[in-house]
Design an enzyme around this catalytic site. Structure first.
Site, PDB file in Angstrom:
ATOM      1  N   LYS A 165       0.829  -1.212   0.000  1.00 16.18           N
ATOM      2  CA  LYS A 165       0.000   0.000   0.000  1.00 16.18           C
ATOM      3  C   LYS A 165       0.865   1.264   0.000  1.00 16.18           C
ATOM      4  O   LYS A 165       0.634   2.191  -0.758  1.00 16.18           O
ATOM      5  CB  LYS A 165      -0.930   0.020   1.232  1.00 16.18           C
ATOM      6  CG  LYS A 165      -1.895  -1.152   1.271  1.00 16.18           C
ATOM      7  CD  LYS A 165      -2.846  -1.061   2.463  1.00 16.18           C
ATOM      8  CE  LYS A 165      -2.163  -1.215   3.814  1.00 16.18           C
ATOM      9  NZ  LYS A 165      -1.552  -2.538   4.043  1.00 16.18           N
ATOM     10  N   ARG A 224     -10.338   0.486   8.468  1.00 17.55           N
ATOM     11  CA  ARG A 224      -9.860  -0.868   8.713  1.00 17.55           C
ATOM     12  C   ARG A 224     -10.883  -1.724   9.430  1.00 17.55           C
ATOM     13  O   ARG A 224     -10.620  -2.903   9.684  1.00 17.55           O
ATOM     14  CB  ARG A 224      -8.636  -0.758   9.603  1.00 17.55           C
ATOM     15  CG  ARG A 224      -7.370  -1.317   9.008  1.00 17.55           C
ATOM     16  CD  ARG A 224      -6.361  -1.245  10.123  1.00 17.55           C
ATOM     17  NE  ARG A 224      -5.121  -1.878   9.855  1.00 17.55           N
ATOM     18  CZ  ARG A 224      -4.106  -1.298   9.241  1.00 17.55           C
ATOM     19  NH1 ARG A 224      -4.233  -0.089   8.747  1.00 17.55           N
ATOM     20  NH2 ARG A 224      -2.984  -1.945   9.124  1.00 17.55           N
ATOM     21  N   ARG A 276      11.972  -5.032   5.335  1.00 18.65           N
ATOM     22  CA  ARG A 276      11.572  -3.617   5.285  1.00 18.65           C
ATOM     23  C   ARG A 276      12.351  -2.752   6.265  1.00 18.65           C
ATOM     24  O   ARG A 276      12.542  -3.083   7.411  1.00 18.65           O
ATOM     25  CB  ARG A 276      10.077  -3.473   5.588  1.00 18.65           C
ATOM     26  CG  ARG A 276       9.681  -2.001   5.747  1.00 18.65           C
ATOM     27  CD  ARG A 276       8.213  -1.764   5.663  1.00 18.65           C
ATOM     28  NE  ARG A 276       7.471  -2.559   6.625  1.00 18.65           N
ATOM     29  CZ  ARG A 276       6.150  -2.686   6.587  1.00 18.65           C
ATOM     30  NH1 ARG A 276       5.461  -2.107   5.633  1.00 18.65           N
ATOM     31  NH2 ARG A 276       5.551  -3.418   7.486  1.00 18.65           N
ATOM     32  N   ARG A 331      10.449  -1.450  11.840  1.00 22.78           N
ATOM     33  CA  ARG A 331       9.287  -1.146  12.663  1.00 22.78           C
ATOM     34  C   ARG A 331       9.159  -2.140  13.809  1.00 22.78           C
ATOM     35  O   ARG A 331       9.374  -3.326  13.631  1.00 22.78           O
ATOM     36  CB  ARG A 331       8.018  -1.165  11.789  1.00 22.78           C
ATOM     37  CG  ARG A 331       7.783   0.145  11.078  1.00 22.78           C
ATOM     38  CD  ARG A 331       6.726   0.079  10.014  1.00 22.78           C
ATOM     39  NE  ARG A 331       5.497  -0.602  10.413  1.00 22.78           N
ATOM     40  CZ  ARG A 331       4.426  -0.704   9.611  1.00 22.78           C
ATOM     41  NH1 ARG A 331       4.457  -0.170   8.400  1.00 22.78           N
ATOM     42  NH2 ARG A 331       3.352  -1.332  10.010  1.00 22.78           N
ATOM     43  N   ARG A 364      -1.104  -9.259  13.105  1.00 22.78           N
ATOM     44  CA  ARG A 364      -1.631  -8.245  12.184  1.00 22.78           C
ATOM     45  C   ARG A 364      -2.403  -8.891  11.035  1.00 22.78           C
ATOM     46  O   ARG A 364      -3.455  -8.416  10.630  1.00 22.78           O
ATOM     47  CB  ARG A 364      -0.483  -7.387  11.640  1.00 22.78           C
ATOM     48  CG  ARG A 364       0.029  -6.371  12.658  1.00 22.78           C
ATOM     49  CD  ARG A 364       1.401  -5.836  12.308  1.00 22.78           C
ATOM     50  NE  ARG A 364       1.456  -5.202  11.017  1.00 22.78           N
ATOM     51  CZ  ARG A 364       2.571  -4.979  10.331  1.00 22.78           C
ATOM     52  NH1 ARG A 364       3.750  -5.355  10.841  1.00 22.78           N
ATOM     53  NH2 ARG A 364       2.533  -4.377   9.173  1.00 22.78           N
TER      54      ARG A 364
HETATM   55  P1  G5P Z   1      -0.032   0.267   8.883  1.00 22.56           P
HETATM   56  O1  G5P Z   1       1.148   1.133   8.978  1.00 22.56           O
HETATM   57  O2  G5P Z   1      -1.181   0.690   8.053  1.00 22.56           O
HETATM   58  P2  G5P Z   1      -0.111  -2.326   7.542  1.00 22.56           P
HETATM   59  O3  G5P Z   1       0.112  -3.523   8.372  1.00 22.56           O
HETATM   60  O4  G5P Z   1      -1.470  -2.173   7.012  1.00 22.56           O
HETATM   61  O5  G5P Z   1       0.509  -1.152   8.430  1.00 22.56           O
HETATM   62  P3  G5P Z   1       2.175  -2.065   6.051  1.00 22.56           P
HETATM   63  O6  G5P Z   1       2.887  -3.061   6.913  1.00 22.56           O
HETATM   64  O7  G5P Z   1       2.512  -0.619   6.175  1.00 22.56           O
HETATM   65  O8  G5P Z   1       0.661  -2.272   6.233  1.00 22.56           O
HETATM   66  P4  G5P Z   1       2.124  -1.834   3.181  1.00 22.56           P
HETATM   67  O9  G5P Z   1       2.115  -0.358   3.294  1.00 22.56           O
HETATM   68  O10 G5P Z   1       0.943  -2.491   2.530  1.00 22.56           O
HETATM   69  O11 G5P Z   1       2.383  -2.561   4.559  1.00 22.56           O
HETATM   70  O12 G5P Z   1       3.402  -2.331   2.398  1.00 22.56           O
HETATM   71  P5  G5P Z   1       4.766  -1.542   1.986  1.00 22.56           P
HETATM   72  O13 G5P Z   1       5.384  -0.930   3.178  1.00 22.56           O
HETATM   73  O14 G5P Z   1       4.510  -0.719   0.773  1.00 22.56           O
HETATM   74  O15 G5P Z   1       5.630  -2.809   1.520  1.00 22.56           O
HETATM   75  C1  G5P Z   1       6.141  -3.703   2.472  1.00 22.56           C
HETATM   76  C2  G5P Z   1       7.633  -3.967   2.187  1.00 22.56           C
HETATM   77  O16 G5P Z   1       7.735  -4.673   0.954  1.00 22.56           O
HETATM   78  C3  G5P Z   1       8.492  -2.698   2.002  1.00 22.56           C
HETATM   79  O17 G5P Z   1       9.787  -2.933   2.544  1.00 22.56           O
HETATM   80  C4  G5P Z   1       8.573  -2.535   0.476  1.00 22.56           C
HETATM   81  O18 G5P Z   1       9.780  -1.843   0.057  1.00 22.56           O
HETATM   82  C5  G5P Z   1       8.595  -3.996   0.035  1.00 22.56           C
HETATM   83  N1  G5P Z   1       8.027  -4.244  -1.299  1.00 22.56           N
HETATM   84  C6  G5P Z   1       6.984  -3.620  -1.914  1.00 22.56           C
HETATM   85  N2  G5P Z   1       6.772  -4.144  -3.130  1.00 22.56           N
HETATM   86  C7  G5P Z   1       7.682  -5.156  -3.294  1.00 22.56           C
HETATM   87  C8  G5P Z   1       7.975  -6.100  -4.332  1.00 22.56           C
HETATM   88  O19 G5P Z   1       7.345  -6.122  -5.402  1.00 22.56           O
HETATM   89  N3  G5P Z   1       8.983  -6.987  -4.077  1.00 22.56           N
HETATM   90  C9  G5P Z   1       9.698  -6.985  -2.914  1.00 22.56           C
HETATM   91  N4  G5P Z   1      10.673  -7.889  -2.761  1.00 22.56           N
HETATM   92  N5  G5P Z   1       9.460  -6.123  -1.922  1.00 22.56           N
HETATM   93  C10 G5P Z   1       8.474  -5.214  -2.104  1.00 22.56           C
HETATM   94  O20 G5P Z   1      -0.605  -0.034  10.344  1.00 22.56           O
HETATM   95  C11 G5P Z   1       0.245  -0.372  11.414  1.00 22.56           C
HETATM   96  C12 G5P Z   1      -0.560  -0.502  12.692  1.00 22.56           C
HETATM   97  O21 G5P Z   1      -1.175   0.749  13.009  1.00 22.56           O
HETATM   98  C13 G5P Z   1      -2.486   0.561  13.560  1.00 22.56           C
HETATM   99  C14 G5P Z   1      -2.660  -0.937  13.718  1.00 22.56           C
HETATM  100  O22 G5P Z   1      -2.216  -1.313  14.994  1.00 22.56           O
HETATM  101  C15 G5P Z   1      -1.727  -1.499  12.630  1.00 22.56           C
HETATM  102  O23 G5P Z   1      -1.304  -2.819  12.908  1.00 22.56           O
HETATM  103  N6  G5P Z   1      -3.473   1.156  12.662  1.00 22.56           N
HETATM  104  C16 G5P Z   1      -4.799   1.144  12.855  1.00 22.56           C
HETATM  105  N7  G5P Z   1      -5.568   0.636  13.847  1.00 22.56           N
HETATM  106  C17 G5P Z   1      -6.898   0.771  13.742  1.00 22.56           C
HETATM  107  N8  G5P Z   1      -7.498   1.383  12.701  1.00 22.56           N
HETATM  108  C18 G5P Z   1      -6.776   1.931  11.685  1.00 22.56           C
HETATM  109  N9  G5P Z   1      -7.395   2.542  10.645  1.00 22.56           N
HETATM  110  C19 G5P Z   1      -5.357   1.822  11.743  1.00 22.56           C
HETATM  111  N10 G5P Z   1      -4.359   2.232  10.922  1.00 22.56           N
HETATM  112  C20 G5P Z   1      -3.219   1.815  11.493  1.00 22.56           C
HETATM  113 MG    MG Z   2       2.191   1.001   4.939  1.00 18.96          MG
END
Ligand code: G5P
Ligand code: MG
Length: 225
Positions: free
Chosen positions: A20, A94, A128, A161, A172
């Site tokens: 995302k 979410r 990451r 993180r 998660r």
């Molecule tokens: P977050 O911060 O919203 P998540 O768990 O939804 O966290 P996250 O982990 O941030 O999502 P993402 O953004 O979907 O993942 O993914 P990203 O960071 O872009 O990519 C992940 C990794 O893969 C990176 O290192 C990237 O460089 C790599 N990557 C990407 N594409 C590729 C690829 O093609 N190949 C490879 N090899 N690598 C790749 O929420 C965190 C916490 O905050 C709270 C909750 O506690 C949650 O757990 N929270 C909420 N709680 C309640 N309600 C809400 N609305 C909340 N929002 C946040």
């Molecule tokens: Mg994210």
């Protein structure tokens, strides 16, 4: 394309690690929309040790969701400041409660859903590294920083993180399945969900770009193969 007066209200969804943040930064680059990442906002508050941040940290560190009322206040307040901008929400809503409250104040045009296999996600999260103040994301192989451990723009240190530990990632993903997956069905019933499946962000991105280019004009037109 959409009339100039109609502002884009978009949401990007997908499991933790589905890309995302990665896809959002490309959308910002090509379409100039405002990106609101609930996770980035929370991590900033934790770094600044605000009362909200300290309360949220207890949930985040164990992979649980922060309570709906806290999130709603935070995000709706943020959106109030962006009334005249196109925006993209990342990480919110979410829960179905959050989604219902959101659409009471904002009609949603498109929900971009990223579908990436579970095994791929686990590997990504392990590699990451994040620059907390900006939310810039790196990956040891996919998107390494120019200098190991340092942010490309500021030269400041990158961190892993706290919630990227294996146990927490499992929690998660479980909360995603139980609480966030129903949000997709909620939006599917409204006919606004567009699905994108694949193992690589580079494979999903051209499809996302084309879908968005149908509802808004890119800053500069790029054709992706
Ligand atoms: P977050 O911060 O919203 P998540 O768990 O939804 O966290 P996250 O982990 O941030 O999502 P993402 O953004 O979907 O993942 O993914 P990203 O960071 O872009 O990519 C992940 C990794 O893969 C990176 O290192 C990237 O460089 C790599 N990557 C990407 N594409 C590729 C690829 O093609 N190949 C490879 N090899 N690598 C790749 O929420 C965190 C916490 O905050 C709270 C909750 O506690 C949650 O757990 N929270 C909420 N709680 C309640 N309600 C809400 N609305 C909340 N929002 C946040
Ligand atoms: Mg994210």
């Amino acid at each position: 394309s959409r009339p100039a007066t109609k502002l884009l209200r978009a949401i990007i969804m997908g499991a933790p690690g589905s890309g995302k943040g990665t896809i959002s930064s490309r959308i910002v680059h090509d379409f100039g929309v405002k990106h609101i990442s609930s996770g980035d906002l929370l991590r900033k508050q934790i770094q600044d040790k605000t009362a909200n941040g300290m309360a949220a940290k207890r949930y985040i560190d164990v992979g649980e969701l922060v309570p709906d009322n806290v999130m709603l206040t935070m995000i709706l307040n943020e959106l109030n400041h962006l009334q005249n901008h196109n925006w993209l929400l990342d990480g919110f809503p979410r829960t179905v409660e959050q989604a219902k409250a959101l659409i009471r104040s904002q009609p949603i045009d498109i929900v971009i859903n990223l579908r990436v296999p579970f095994e791929v996600i686990i590997d990504r999260i392990k590699g990451r590294w994040t620059h907390l103040p900006s939310g810039r994301i790196y990956h040891t192989e996919f998107n390494p920083p120019k200098k190991t451990g340092l942010d490309d723009v500021t030269g400041e240190p990158l961190v892993q993180r706290d919630d990227d530990k294996e146990e927490t990632v499992k929690a998660r993903l479980e909360h995603y399945r139980r609480l966030t997956h129903p949000v997709l069905q909620f939006f599917r019933n409204k006919g606004v969900v567009e699905e994108f499946s694949g193992n690589y962000s580079n494979e999903l991105w051209p499809q996302v770009h084309d879908a968005l280019a149908k509802v808004m004009t890119p800053l500069k037109y790029t054709h992706y193969e």
